[in-house]
Design an enzyme around this catalytic site. Sequence first.
Site, PDB file in Angstrom:
ATOM      1  N   HIS A   1       5.007   5.609  11.648  1.00  0.00           N
ATOM      2  CA  HIS A   1       4.500   5.508  10.269  1.00  0.00           C
ATOM      3  C   HIS A   1       3.496   6.669  10.092  1.00  0.00           C
ATOM      4  O   HIS A   1       2.290   6.462  10.004  1.00  0.00           O
ATOM      5  CB  HIS A   1       3.823   4.147  10.086  1.00  0.00           C
ATOM      6  CG  HIS A   1       3.488   3.761   8.678  1.00  0.00           C
ATOM      7  ND1 HIS A   1       3.603   4.609   7.590  1.00  0.00           N
ATOM      8  CD2 HIS A   1       3.012   2.582   8.187  1.00  0.00           C
ATOM      9  CE1 HIS A   1       3.214   3.964   6.496  1.00  0.00           C
ATOM     10  NE2 HIS A   1       2.853   2.746   6.826  1.00  0.00           N
TER      11      HIS A   1
ATOM     12  N   ARG B   1      11.226   3.564   3.620  1.00  0.00           N
ATOM     13  CA  ARG B   1      10.856   2.587   4.666  1.00  0.00           C
ATOM     14  C   ARG B   1      12.106   1.784   5.008  1.00  0.00           C
ATOM     15  O   ARG B   1      12.876   1.406   4.113  1.00  0.00           O
ATOM     16  CB  ARG B   1       9.749   1.673   4.161  1.00  0.00           C
ATOM     17  CG  ARG B   1       9.464   0.530   5.114  1.00  0.00           C
ATOM     18  CD  ARG B   1       8.214  -0.228   4.748  1.00  0.00           C
ATOM     19  NE  ARG B   1       7.022   0.550   5.022  1.00  0.00           N
ATOM     20  CZ  ARG B   1       5.784   0.068   4.940  1.00  0.00           C
ATOM     21  NH1 ARG B   1       5.597  -1.186   4.588  1.00  0.00           N
ATOM     22  NH2 ARG B   1       4.747   0.833   5.199  1.00  0.00           N
TER      23      ARG B   1
ATOM     24  N   ARG C   1       0.801  -1.225   0.000  1.00  0.00           N
ATOM     25  CA  ARG C   1       0.000   0.000   0.000  1.00  0.00           C
ATOM     26  C   ARG C   1       0.832   1.273   0.000  1.00  0.00           C
ATOM     27  O   ARG C   1       0.600   2.176  -0.821  1.00  0.00           O
ATOM     28  CB  ARG C   1      -0.919   0.025   1.235  1.00  0.00           C
ATOM     29  CG  ARG C   1      -2.138  -0.838   1.126  1.00  0.00           C
ATOM     30  CD  ARG C   1      -2.539  -1.347   2.495  1.00  0.00           C
ATOM     31  NE  ARG C   1      -1.595  -2.377   2.858  1.00  0.00           N
ATOM     32  CZ  ARG C   1      -1.773  -3.678   2.566  1.00  0.00           C
ATOM     33  NH1 ARG C   1      -2.888  -4.063   2.026  1.00  0.00           N
ATOM     34  NH2 ARG C   1      -0.848  -4.564   2.850  1.00  0.00           N
ATOM     35  N   THR C   2       1.771   1.379   0.931  1.00  0.00           N
ATOM     36  CA  THR C   2       2.480   2.653   1.093  1.00  0.00           C
ATOM     37  C   THR C   2       3.277   2.975  -0.163  1.00  0.00           C
ATOM     38  O   THR C   2       3.220   4.087  -0.693  1.00  0.00           O
ATOM     39  CB  THR C   2       3.401   2.593   2.330  1.00  0.00           C
ATOM     40  OG1 THR C   2       2.636   2.080   3.418  1.00  0.00           O
ATOM     41  CG2 THR C   2       3.941   3.953   2.680  1.00  0.00           C
TER      42      THR C   2
ATOM     43  N   LYS D   1      26.577  -2.256   0.427  1.00  0.00           N
ATOM     44  CA  LYS D   1      28.053  -2.246   0.391  1.00  0.00           C
ATOM     45  C   LYS D   1      28.617  -1.525   1.595  1.00  0.00           C
ATOM     46  O   LYS D   1      29.817  -1.346   1.711  1.00  0.00           O
ATOM     47  CB  LYS D   1      28.533  -1.515  -0.874  1.00  0.00           C
ATOM     48  CG  LYS D   1      28.139  -2.166  -2.166  1.00  0.00           C
ATOM     49  CD  LYS D   1      28.754  -1.343  -3.312  1.00  0.00           C
ATOM     50  CE  LYS D   1      27.984  -1.506  -4.589  1.00  0.00           C
ATOM     51  NZ  LYS D   1      28.347  -0.471  -5.577  1.00  0.00           N
TER      52      LYS D   1
HETATM   53  N1  ASP Z   1       1.517  -1.963   6.895  1.00  0.00           N
HETATM   54  C1  ASP Z   1       1.647  -1.444   8.233  1.00  0.00           C
HETATM   55  C2  ASP Z   1       3.103  -1.119   8.514  1.00  0.00           C
HETATM   56  O1  ASP Z   1       3.920  -1.229   7.621  1.00  0.00           O
HETATM   57  C3  ASP Z   1       1.047  -2.349   9.242  1.00  0.00           C
HETATM   58  C4  ASP Z   1       1.616  -3.748   9.268  1.00  0.00           C
HETATM   59  O2  ASP Z   1       2.516  -4.087   8.500  1.00  0.00           O
HETATM   60  O3  ASP Z   1       1.123  -4.515  10.096  1.00  0.00           O
HETATM   61  O4  ASP Z   1       3.406  -0.738   9.603  1.00  0.00           O
HETATM   62  N1   CP Z   2      -0.469  -0.006   5.712  1.00  0.00           N
HETATM   63  C1   CP Z   2       0.742  -0.256   5.182  1.00  0.00           C
HETATM   64  O1   CP Z   2       1.743   0.408   5.497  1.00  0.00           O
HETATM   65  O2   CP Z   2       0.747  -1.230   4.216  1.00  0.00           O
HETATM   66  P1   CP Z   2       2.057  -1.750   3.461  1.00  0.00           P
HETATM   67  O3   CP Z   2       2.962  -2.326   4.524  1.00  0.00           O
HETATM   68  O4   CP Z   2       1.565  -2.774   2.486  1.00  0.00           O
HETATM   69  O5   CP Z   2       2.709  -0.575   2.803  1.00  0.00           O
END
Ligand code: ASP
Ligand code: CP
Length: 310
Positions: free
Chosen positions: A130, A102, A53-54, A81
Site C-alpha cells: 500500500h 485496490r 480514506r484512500t 463477468k
Molecule cells: N486501511 C489500511 C489498508 O487498507 C489498513 C487497514 O485496513 O487495516 O491496508
Molecule cells: N488507511 C487506509 O487505507 O484506509 P482505507 O482502507 O479506509 O482506505
Amino acid sequence: MQHLLRAADLSVDNIHSLLDSAAIFEQHITSRTRLDRMQGRVLINLFAEPSTRTRLSFERAMLALGGQVQTIGAAESSLLKGESLEDTGRTLSCYGDVIAMRHPTPGAVAALARGARIPVINAGDGSHEHPTQSLLDLYTMKRRVGRLNKLVVGLVGDLKHSRTIHSLVDMLAPFQPQLVCVAPPELGLPAELVNSLAVRGISALHADDLSTVMPELDVLYVTRLQRERFEDLALYERLQASYHVNAASLVGAKKNMVVMHPLPRVNELSPDVDADPRAAYFDQVRYGVPVRMAILDALLDALAADKPAL
Ligand code: ASP
Ligand code: CP
C-alpha cells in the site's frame, strides 16, 4: 509508462521530492487556493475492497488539482463477468488519464498495469503493499518527529498481513530505521521481508512486551488485525484479544514520540489515546490529500513531458 505499484518504485530522491511537493500542496489546501493543474484530466478509481480514506482522499486530491474523477466498484465492473485484469486496464485507459486501484489479490494491480496505457497507482493489493499510505506515513513522521533518518519505530499488531507495514518498512529502509516488532509469533513480518531488510543492514528486533521498549521509540505504529486475511477465524479471535494499546500504554514514552495507525481501528487502539498530543493518526488521514496530490501531479506531469516520473 510509469506506475506506482510498490514502495521500491520510489528512490530516496523521489521520496524527498514528493514530500516537498506535498508540503506545498498542503499550503494550497489550507489557503483554499484554486488549482487547475489537472484541468481536463480524469482519475479513474477502481476499488474492489472497502475503503474510506484512500478512495476519498484520491478523489479529493484530483478535485483539488482541478481534475475530475470517475469511480467504479469491482462488483459493478465486468471483472465479474470474467474479463481479465489486463483487458480492464486497457479499457480504463480509453476513459481516463490515471488509475488508482485496490484489490484483494496480491499482484492484481500490477496485472492491470500490464494492460494499461496510463499510469496505475496501487491503492492496496491484498496483504502485499500500500505504497501511497507509506508516503503519507513518512510525511507524518517528518512533520511530527522532524526527521526520517534513524528513527526507532515500534511495529505493533498484524505484521504478517498488514500491507501498510510491508510498504512502510520497505520505504523507510534507506533511512536506516531501528525496527522493533511487537506481535505474536503467528503474526510476525514475512520471512522474505526480514531477509530483504537484513541485506540492507536493517534488523527487525522482537519485543514481547511493548512497555519495555516504549521509552526508546520515536514512532509507535499500531495496526489492526486483518480479519479478512485470516483463514482460521478462531485464531483471529484469540489473537485479537491479545493486544491493546491505550493511554496507560504510553507511560514512559518520549514526549515527542508519535502514535500512528493507518486506520480503520477496531479494538487494538483505544479512543482514550486520542486526546494525547502524541496521537497522529488523524493527521495521517488529513495528510493523505496533499500527499496524493503530489503523487498524481508527479505521474501526470511526467506523462505530459514524456519523461520518467520516478
Ligand atoms: N486501511 C489500511 C489498508 O487498507 C489498513 C487497514 O485496513 O487495516 O491496508
Ligand atoms: N488507511 C487506509 O487505507 O484506509 P482505507 O482502507 O479506509 O482506505
